[in-house]
Enzyme design. Structure first.
Site, PDB file in Angstrom:
ATOM      1  N   LYS A 116       0.811  -1.212   0.000  1.00 49.86           N
ATOM      2  CA  LYS A 116       0.000   0.000   0.000  1.00 49.86           C
ATOM      3  C   LYS A 116       0.848   1.268   0.000  1.00 49.86           C
ATOM      4  O   LYS A 116       0.459   2.280  -0.577  1.00 49.86           O
ATOM      5  CB  LYS A 116      -0.946  -0.008   1.207  1.00 49.86           C
ATOM      6  CG  LYS A 116      -1.842  -1.248   1.306  1.00 49.86           C
ATOM      7  CD  LYS A 116      -2.676  -1.464   0.056  1.00 49.86           C
ATOM      8  CE  LYS A 116      -3.626  -2.646   0.205  1.00 49.86           C
ATOM      9  NZ  LYS A 116      -2.982  -3.946   0.197  1.00 49.86           N
ATOM     10  N   GLU A 200      -3.231   8.133   6.026  1.00 42.86           N
ATOM     11  CA  GLU A 200      -3.708   9.032   4.984  1.00 42.86           C
ATOM     12  C   GLU A 200      -4.966   9.746   5.477  1.00 42.86           C
ATOM     13  O   GLU A 200      -5.614   9.329   6.435  1.00 42.86           O
ATOM     14  CB  GLU A 200      -4.005   8.269   3.695  1.00 42.86           C
ATOM     15  CG  GLU A 200      -5.152   7.290   3.805  1.00 42.86           C
ATOM     16  CD  GLU A 200      -5.323   6.442   2.558  1.00 42.86           C
ATOM     17  OE1 GLU A 200      -4.425   6.452   1.699  1.00 42.86           O
ATOM     18  OE2 GLU A 200      -6.352   5.751   2.452  1.00 42.86           O
ATOM     19  N   ASN A 235     -14.768  -1.031   8.082  1.00 41.08           N
ATOM     20  CA  ASN A 235     -13.986  -1.079   6.843  1.00 41.08           C
ATOM     21  C   ASN A 235     -14.057  -2.430   6.145  1.00 41.08           C
ATOM     22  O   ASN A 235     -13.260  -2.713   5.251  1.00 41.08           O
ATOM     23  CB  ASN A 235     -12.516  -0.708   7.114  1.00 41.08           C
ATOM     24  CG  ASN A 235     -12.382   0.658   7.735  1.00 41.08           C
ATOM     25  OD1 ASN A 235     -12.790   1.647   7.155  1.00 41.08           O
ATOM     26  ND2 ASN A 235     -11.839   0.703   8.951  1.00 41.08           N
ATOM     27  N   GLU A 275      -8.750   0.343  -6.649  1.00 41.28           N
ATOM     28  CA  GLU A 275      -9.771   0.888  -5.772  1.00 41.28           C
ATOM     29  C   GLU A 275      -9.686   2.413  -5.711  1.00 41.28           C
ATOM     30  O   GLU A 275      -8.593   2.984  -5.641  1.00 41.28           O
ATOM     31  CB  GLU A 275      -9.631   0.293  -4.373  1.00 41.28           C
ATOM     32  CG  GLU A 275      -9.728  -1.226  -4.359  1.00 41.28           C
ATOM     33  CD  GLU A 275     -10.122  -1.782  -3.013  1.00 41.28           C
ATOM     34  OE1 GLU A 275     -10.253  -0.991  -2.052  1.00 41.28           O
ATOM     35  OE2 GLU A 275     -10.313  -3.003  -2.915  1.00 41.28           O
ATOM     36  N   GLU A 288      -5.749   2.214  -3.636  1.00 38.59           N
ATOM     37  CA  GLU A 288      -4.800   1.113  -3.642  1.00 38.59           C
ATOM     38  C   GLU A 288      -5.169   0.159  -4.762  1.00 38.59           C
ATOM     39  O   GLU A 288      -6.243   0.275  -5.369  1.00 38.59           O
ATOM     40  CB  GLU A 288      -4.837   0.353  -2.305  1.00 38.59           C
ATOM     41  CG  GLU A 288      -6.191  -0.278  -1.997  1.00 38.59           C
ATOM     42  CD  GLU A 288      -6.292  -0.804  -0.578  1.00 38.59           C
ATOM     43  OE1 GLU A 288      -5.597  -0.255   0.291  1.00 38.59           O
ATOM     44  OE2 GLU A 288      -7.045  -1.766  -0.364  1.00 38.59           O
ATOM     45  N   ASN A 290      -5.482  -3.949  -5.395  1.00 38.94           N
ATOM     46  CA  ASN A 290      -5.447  -5.317  -4.876  1.00 38.94           C
ATOM     47  C   ASN A 290      -5.009  -6.238  -5.996  1.00 38.94           C
ATOM     48  O   ASN A 290      -5.724  -6.404  -6.988  1.00 38.94           O
ATOM     49  CB  ASN A 290      -6.819  -5.726  -4.337  1.00 38.94           C
ATOM     50  CG  ASN A 290      -7.144  -5.006  -3.046  1.00 38.94           C
ATOM     51  OD1 ASN A 290      -6.357  -5.015  -2.105  1.00 38.94           O
ATOM     52  ND2 ASN A 290      -8.281  -4.341  -3.000  1.00 38.94           N
ATOM     53  N   PHE A 348     -22.448  -6.300  15.435  1.00 33.67           N
ATOM     54  CA  PHE A 348     -21.816  -7.090  14.373  1.00 33.67           C
ATOM     55  C   PHE A 348     -20.592  -7.846  14.875  1.00 33.67           C
ATOM     56  O   PHE A 348     -19.660  -8.125  14.112  1.00 33.67           O
ATOM     57  CB  PHE A 348     -21.421  -6.206  13.181  1.00 33.67           C
ATOM     58  CG  PHE A 348     -22.572  -5.505  12.540  1.00 33.67           C
ATOM     59  CD1 PHE A 348     -23.351  -6.146  11.594  1.00 33.67           C
ATOM     60  CD2 PHE A 348     -22.899  -4.211  12.895  1.00 33.67           C
ATOM     61  CE1 PHE A 348     -24.432  -5.505  11.008  1.00 33.67           C
ATOM     62  CE2 PHE A 348     -23.979  -3.559  12.314  1.00 33.67           C
ATOM     63  CZ  PHE A 348     -24.740  -4.214  11.371  1.00 33.67           C
TER      64      PHE A 348
END
Length: 659
Positions: A116, A200, A235, A275, A288, A290, A348
């Site tokens: 990344k 970031e 996320n 992304e 980024e 993947n 969750f």
């Protein structure tokens, strides 16, 4: 073409790869850990190799064991799936040195884009728009605080080698950095074997949009349009769709062109995903890349007709792409819901255990739509604490977006799971929300729409009718079998304290339910239920439905999508007496700190006699490779400490008691 491929992964992605290999006539080898010895992937594979204990660091992340399994079985290539070693350039290079084909991008592309931090530098050099941030490693917590304050809060703390929503925290202030930075480092080390961190700027109310790219070893790269993955929690993507309801033709073309240009710059030669974070104004910034197959790839396959696993295999073998960019088109709309072993009613949090019942919806063509369920489990399998809590990925396709959403709603109704917590009611609630249906999405969606957590939804008028009709039908069926002399037509349906007089009469293969005080009569047909069955399907006044049902101490618990109710069917006299019963009171747990989930105690941060303030950390519990900070909900003095670091605890186990 390859004659035998080894799959260096587990669960639903291993099953997914096996299916494509079978269609292509390629034999498969699956490696497995102790926890996966009886898995569906192991059952389906042509050959299997045991590679170690349950923790990934002792099995799926050990390159030497994967290479040894290739040598043992004579496989020619390795498909890494996603996660584990899928974005490990060292592993890809090791395979090449051993004369084994890696079904994924070349190591140079993985190094350039898979890391990344390095991908940010590379994208900036290539002229791709990127999110403002510190493009470099963070030394320690003090350094993280300094960088965060230079960028300006909120910031996102991210693992350089991260993926799958792990190793990410949003920090809104200095305290969040102090707590989040070490937690992210620990998660990154445990999940990826790499604890490098970067920071970031966090863009508020963004949308998460990604472009699927595909390349071959002859310099050709195409994009297969976009997926929107904005419905996330912690996320971690929860619901994805393709295409995005945000993009217009020009924005889609611009994003696709940037993604292809970036992939070409690193000679990308497999499936990958670029992304972007997008603003509501359609502005977008590179996040980024993947360098692997994505979890949400089924929605792209459904709208393009391209089997991405097959294309990865063909590219790795050296075949050119069979299509050019202009030959690819978007056909219809697809939605994917990730079915997780987690309890949406408890924030969750992961829920481990055995799938006592696992009954997915019918796949294939269903009433003008398509239903697809990618799963690696069967009824009786166990969801363990060692891996990701995903049970399956449910996808639907239809010619238009709303039709695809409606198909998903019905498929979720038909999905029945027992034995552990699962998020199907939450997913169904989203499908029914007007905001989602209108396409007004952002990565803040769950926080915005469920600020106090998920507690189900209140029944709509239709759902109340369904619940009353189902309860009457079930009650009548059970009474006819057990005590037919007690059958009658007039009953009182009680739900949420409301009494509804009804008259129930038999008809041809169904029932007629008259709501006496409402001057309405409904017809219930197409019944699929028998005593003991946990689902009840039928057609109420022409509208098909499926509900989850189970007997309660009296009456029935009935759930339709996200609405659940305890429904009683009583005689008028019983209903009158029922109103006189005193309400039950819940046990007082206000002076206790309970484990919200089963897991491992990483730290226990309080001691006997300590004064604790509300909001202070009490313990850290780890499950499914995620660390969760448990905080005190009230001020108090610690009266008892019932656990210690290293203990395994169950959900609702008392960790700490206050005086």
């Amino acid at each position: 073409m390859f004659s035998k491929i080894l799959i260096a992964n587990r669960g639903e992605i291993a099953v997914r790869i096996i299916k494509t290999c079978r269609r292509m006539g390629i034999a498969t080898v699956v490696v497995y850990s102790e926890a996966d010895a009886d898995s569906l992937a192991v059952e389906m594979a042509d050959e299997t190799v045991f590679i170690g204990e349950a923790p990934a660091a002792q099995s799926y992340l050990v390159a030497d064991k994967i290479v040894a399994a290739v040598r043992e079985t004579g496989a020619e290539a390795v498909h890494p799936g996603f996660g584990f070693l899928s974005e490990n350039a060292g592993f890809a290079r090791r395979l090449a040195e051993e004369g084994i084909v890696f079904i994924g991008p070349n190591p140079r592309a993985i190094e350039a884009m898979g890391d990344k931090i390095e991908s940010k530098k590379f994208a900036q050099a290539a002229g791709v728009s990127t999110v403002p941030g510190h493009v470099g490693e963070i030394d320690d917590t003090a350094h993280a605080i300094r960088i965060s304050e230079e960028i300006g809060y909120p910031v996102m703390i991210k693992a350089s080698a991260g993926g799958g929503g792990k190793g990410i925290r949003v920090a809104w202030n200095r305290q969040d950095v102090e707590e989040g930075f070490p937690a992210v480092k620990a998660e990154a080390k445990a999940s990826f074997g790499d604890d490098r961190i970067f920071i970031e700027k966090f863009i508020e109310s963004p949308r998460h949009i990604e472009i699927q790219v595909l390349g071959d070893k002859h310099g050709h790269v195409v994009h297969l349009f976009e997926r929107e993955c904005s419905i996330q929690r912690r996320n971690q993507k929860v619901i994805e769709e393709a295409p995005s309801p945000l993009l217009d033709t020009d924005t889609r073309a611009a994003m696709g062109e940037q993604a292809v240009r970036l992939a070409q710059a690193v000679d990308y030669d497999s499936a990958g995903t670029v992304e972007f974070v997008a603003g509501q104004d359609k502005s977008f910034f590179f996040l980024e890349m993947n360098t692997r197959l994505q979890v949400e790839h089924p929605v792209t396959e459904l709208i393009t007709g391209v089997d991405l696993v097959e294309q990865m295999i063909r590219s790795a073998y050296g075949e050119p792409l069979p299509f050019a960019q202009q030959e690819l088109t978007i056909n219809g709309w697809a939605i994917e819901s990730r079915i997780y072993a987690e309890d949406p009613y408890r924030g969750f949090l992961p829920s481990i255990g055995r799938l006592v019942r696992y009954d997915p919806p019918q796949e294939g063509d269903v009433h003008g739509a398509k239903v697809r369920n990618d799963a690696g489990v069967r009824e009786g399998d166990e969801i363990s604490m060692y891996y990701d809590p995903m049970i399956s990925k449910l996808s639907t396709w239809a010619p238009e977006r709303l039709a695809a959403i409606d198909a998903m709603g019905r498929a979720l109704e038909d999905f029945h799971i027992e034995g552990l917590g699962q998020n199907i009611p939450f997913l169904a609630a989203v499908m029914d929300q007007e905001r989602f249906r209108s396409g007004q999405l952002s990565t803040n969606y769950i926080k915005d729409e469920f600020p106090d957590g998920f507690h189900g939804t209140a029944p709509t008028a239709f759902q109340r009718d369904v619940m009353a009709a189902v309860a009457c039908a079930m009650h009548r069926t059970i009474t006819r079998r057990a005590a037919p002399e007690l059958l009658r037509q007039d009953w009182i349906v009680v739900e949420a304290g409301e009494r509804r007089p009804v008259r129930v009469t038999n008809g041809d293969a169904g029932f007629t339910i008259a709501f006496v005080d409402e001057d309405r009569t409904l017809r219930l047909d197409g019944i699929e239920w028998r005593p003991g069955k946990p689902t009840f399907s039928g057609v109420l006044d022409g509208r098909a439905f499926t509900v989850q049902v189970k007997p309660a101490a009296e009456g029935f618990m009935i759930r339709h999508r996200a609405a659940q109710a305890h429904v009683l069917v009583l005689t008028p006299r019983s209903a009158e007496l029922h109103e006189k019963l005193p309400p039950k009171t819940a046990a007082d747990t206000s002076k206790m700190v309970l484990s919200p989930m089963p897991g491992l105690v990483v730290t226990l941060d309080v001691t006997l006699g300590q004064e604790v303030r509300a909001g202070e950390p009490v313990a850290v519990i780890e499950a499914m490779k995620m660390q969760n900070i448990i905080r005190a909900e009230r001020d108090g003095t610690v009266k008892a400490v019932n656990a210690k670091a290293g203990d395994s605890v169950a959900a609702d186990e008392v960790l700490v008691e206050f005086a």
